[in-house]
Design a protein around this motif. Structure first.
Motif, PDB file in Angstrom:
ATOM      1  N   TRP A  94     -69.534  14.249 -34.888  1.00  0.00           N
ATOM      2  CA  TRP A  94     -70.524  14.562 -33.853  1.00  0.00           C
ATOM      3  C   TRP A  94     -71.832  13.826 -34.123  1.00  0.00           C
ATOM      4  O   TRP A  94     -72.261  13.688 -35.271  1.00  0.00           O
ATOM      5  CB  TRP A  94     -70.790  16.063 -33.798  1.00  0.00           C
ATOM      6  CG  TRP A  94     -69.602  16.853 -33.301  1.00  0.00           C
ATOM      7  CD1 TRP A  94     -68.664  17.476 -34.052  1.00  0.00           C
ATOM      8  CD2 TRP A  94     -69.245  17.063 -31.936  1.00  0.00           C
ATOM      9  NE1 TRP A  94     -67.717  18.077 -33.260  1.00  0.00           N
ATOM     10  CE2 TRP A  94     -68.059  17.846 -31.942  1.00  0.00           C
ATOM     11  CE3 TRP A  94     -69.807  16.689 -30.713  1.00  0.00           C
ATOM     12  CZ2 TRP A  94     -67.422  18.254 -30.777  1.00  0.00           C
ATOM     13  CZ3 TRP A  94     -69.174  17.091 -29.544  1.00  0.00           C
ATOM     14  CH2 TRP A  94     -68.000  17.858 -29.580  1.00  0.00           C
ATOM     15  N   SER A  95     -72.465  13.386 -33.022  1.00  0.00           N
ATOM     16  CA  SER A  95     -73.757  12.709 -33.141  1.00  0.00           C
ATOM     17  C   SER A  95     -74.568  12.939 -31.872  1.00  0.00           C
ATOM     18  O   SER A  95     -74.026  13.238 -30.802  1.00  0.00           O
ATOM     19  CB  SER A  95     -73.574  11.211 -33.386  1.00  0.00           C
ATOM     20  OG  SER A  95     -72.857  10.609 -32.319  1.00  0.00           O
ATOM     21  N   LEU A  96     -75.887  12.793 -32.010  1.00  0.00           N
ATOM     22  CA  LEU A  96     -76.803  12.817 -30.865  1.00  0.00           C
ATOM     23  C   LEU A  96     -77.142  11.383 -30.501  1.00  0.00           C
ATOM     24  O   LEU A  96     -77.238  10.508 -31.364  1.00  0.00           O
ATOM     25  CB  LEU A  96     -78.076  13.589 -31.223  1.00  0.00           C
ATOM     26  CG  LEU A  96     -77.890  15.052 -31.641  1.00  0.00           C
ATOM     27  CD1 LEU A  96     -79.234  15.651 -32.045  1.00  0.00           C
ATOM     28  CD2 LEU A  96     -77.265  15.860 -30.516  1.00  0.00           C
ATOM     29  N   ARG A  97     -77.334  11.154 -29.165  1.00  0.00           N
ATOM     30  CA  ARG A  97     -77.623   9.795 -28.723  1.00  0.00           C
ATOM     31  C   ARG A  97     -78.653   9.811 -27.618  1.00  0.00           C
ATOM     32  O   ARG A  97     -78.619  10.686 -26.732  1.00  0.00           O
ATOM     33  CB  ARG A  97     -76.352   9.118 -28.226  1.00  0.00           C
ATOM     34  CG  ARG A  97     -76.563   7.665 -27.812  1.00  0.00           C
ATOM     35  CD  ARG A  97     -75.241   7.014 -27.444  1.00  0.00           C
ATOM     36  NE  ARG A  97     -75.256   6.535 -26.086  1.00  0.00           N
ATOM     37  CZ  ARG A  97     -74.472   5.566 -25.633  1.00  0.00           C
ATOM     38  NH1 ARG A  97     -73.583   5.019 -26.430  1.00  0.00           N
ATOM     39  NH2 ARG A  97     -74.549   5.158 -24.387  1.00  0.00           N
ATOM     40  N   GLY A  98     -79.597   8.883 -27.690  1.00  0.00           N
ATOM     41  CA  GLY A  98     -80.599   8.740 -26.635  1.00  0.00           C
ATOM     42  C   GLY A  98     -80.878   7.273 -26.376  1.00  0.00           C
ATOM     43  O   GLY A  98     -80.737   6.437 -27.271  1.00  0.00           O
ATOM     44  N   ASP A  99     -81.240   6.940 -25.126  1.00  0.00           N
ATOM     45  CA  ASP A  99     -81.557   5.556 -24.828  1.00  0.00           C
ATOM     46  C   ASP A  99     -82.483   5.487 -23.624  1.00  0.00           C
ATOM     47  O   ASP A  99     -82.605   6.425 -22.842  1.00  0.00           O
ATOM     48  CB  ASP A  99     -80.283   4.745 -24.573  1.00  0.00           C
ATOM     49  CG  ASP A  99     -79.469   5.268 -23.406  1.00  0.00           C
ATOM     50  OD1 ASP A  99     -79.851   5.011 -22.249  1.00  0.00           O
ATOM     51  OD2 ASP A  99     -78.444   5.933 -23.659  1.00  0.00           O
ATOM     52  N   VAL A 100     -83.147   4.366 -23.498  1.00  0.00           N
ATOM     53  CA  VAL A 100     -84.019   4.063 -22.369  1.00  0.00           C
ATOM     54  C   VAL A 100     -83.518   2.756 -21.754  1.00  0.00           C
ATOM     55  O   VAL A 100     -83.352   1.755 -22.464  1.00  0.00           O
ATOM     56  CB  VAL A 100     -85.484   3.907 -22.817  1.00  0.00           C
ATOM     57  CG1 VAL A 100     -86.346   3.528 -21.630  1.00  0.00           C
ATOM     58  CG2 VAL A 100     -85.982   5.188 -23.476  1.00  0.00           C
ATOM     59  N   ARG A 101     -83.289   2.766 -20.405  1.00  0.00           N
ATOM     60  CA  ARG A 101     -82.677   1.613 -19.754  1.00  0.00           C
ATOM     61  C   ARG A 101     -83.559   1.086 -18.621  1.00  0.00           C
ATOM     62  O   ARG A 101     -84.231   1.851 -17.935  1.00  0.00           O
ATOM     63  CB  ARG A 101     -81.317   1.982 -19.159  1.00  0.00           C
ATOM     64  CG  ARG A 101     -80.299   2.451 -20.180  1.00  0.00           C
ATOM     65  CD  ARG A 101     -79.019   2.948 -19.522  1.00  0.00           C
ATOM     66  NE  ARG A 101     -78.131   3.520 -20.513  1.00  0.00           N
ATOM     67  CZ  ARG A 101     -77.139   2.866 -21.121  1.00  0.00           C
ATOM     68  NH1 ARG A 101     -76.925   1.594 -20.785  1.00  0.00           N
ATOM     69  NH2 ARG A 101     -76.390   3.455 -22.016  1.00  0.00           N
TER      70      ARG A 101
END
Length: 365
Positions: free
Chosen positions: A139-146
């Protein structure tokens, strides 16, 4: 709506089926929620966007992701259903085993905007930066800005996403350690393998040379591991423990030397000299006395001096020609005092003109 459900089912089934054949890479299911800001030309308000992605990570650096985005945007003319499909390439700056894994994305896609008054479709490109934070192996957390560019109308949209990911399949592992070299047989355990051990029965722990034979540092014929006297001189006679043999009796050796009458010069060979030299070298701490003798011709004082010169001559030969240490050799002239034959005959007088080597020293070593 039916179309969306079919697409989602297709993406999930493709991901699950393909993962079964992945040997080295790793699969991620990436659901996320975000906020999408539309270009002002679209006349749409910001909208909550749901994302579902299927990502395959080939190695520590590169991955590919197929994403589906769904949002309902309010506009002046009513709601617009926005569906977007992307194929992205991801580059990770940290390996899979890192806790924090920043990444960059470049991708292309297709968008469908379905409104009450009109529908439109367009090709889109997107670029992103993001980060993954590993909670554990799965399990992991993920965030991004596009940033999203619409190529048909030159529009710019933006999207901020956060989500949680589930990973499965193989993880890149370090290369296996090389197989250990085969261990060669060493029956006597002396550190020399049997194939080149010339002495295969040396006792365990005995110091050996490169051929596996027991060392004999003092070269006395007794190996070091049982030599109780490890510093005996080379060539010395020793017992089974490597210690020099003890002399138990006095030894006297006669040296046959020819001297002319009234002369101390040695002429010809000295009989038995090799035997004397060999003995002295075998017992290097035994001193030797060289005694000179004469017949009774002439005065006793003269004969005394003559016998001393004769003894000195033989002493010098032992030292100079045979390498015997000078401090071991003593020369003494006894003159006519110790005859071994009658001085009344020519033969007897010749016999009395003699030199003897006396090794009169009892040692115990």
């Amino acid at each position: 709506m039916q179309k969306k459900r079919q697409l989602l089912a297709f993406m999930i089934s493709v991901g699950l089926a393909t993962s079964a054949s992945a040997d080295e890479g790793r699969w991620y299911i990436n659901p996320a929620i975000g906020l999408q800001n539309f270009d002002s030309e679209r006349n749409l308000d910001d909208a909550t966007t749901l994302t579902l992605g299927g990502e395959y990570r080939y190695n520590d650096r590169w991955a590919t992701e197929l994403r589906f985005l769904d949002s309902q945007a309010d506009g002046k003319t009513g709601d617009t259903d926005v569906n977007q499909y992307y194929l992205d390439a991801l580059y990770y700056f940290k390996p899979m085993t890192a806790k924090w894994q920043p990444f960059a994305i470049l991708g292309v896609g297709h968008a469908e905007l379905d409104g009450k008054l009109n529908d439109s479709q367009e090709t889109q490109a997107n670029a992103s930066i993001g980060i993954r934070y590993a909670l554990n192996e799965s399990w992991s957390l993920r965030g991004d800005v596009r940033g999203i560019y619409g190529t048909d109308d030159n529009t710019w949209d933006s999207l901020i996403n956060v989500g949680i990911s589930y990973a499965f399949g193989s993880r890149s592992a370090p290369a296996p350690a090389p197989a250990p070299a085969p261990v060669e047989a060493d029956t006597d355990q002396d550190g020399v393998p049997d194939r080149r051990d010339n002495c295969p029965d040396t006792p365990a722990g005995a110091p050996v040379d490169a051929k596996g034979c027991a060392l004999d540092s003092d070269e006395d014929g007794v190996p070091d591991y049982k030599d109780q006297c490890p510093s005996t001189p080379k060539g010395a006679k020793v017992d089974d423990n490597g210690c020099k043999l003890a002399l138990v009796k006095d030894i006297s050796m006669k040296l046959s030397v020819n001297f002319a009458a009234n002369s101390a010069e040695v002429t010809g060979n000295i009989d038995n000299v090799d035997e004397v030299v060999q003995f002295l070298k075998a017992y290097p701490e035994v001193p030797v006395e060289i005694s000179g003798h004469t017949d009774d011709t002439g005065s006793a004082e003269y004969n005394k001096n003559l016998s001393q010169r004769r003894a000195d001559s033989v002493r010098n030969i032992l030292i100079d020609d045979y390498g015997i240490e000078g401090d071991r050799v003593t020369a003494i002239g006894y003159g006519e005092d110790r005859p071994v034959a009658s001085n009344k005959t020519v033969e007897g007088r010749a016999t009395n003109r003699r030199v003897e080597a006396s090794l009169k020293h009892k040692i115990k070593q």
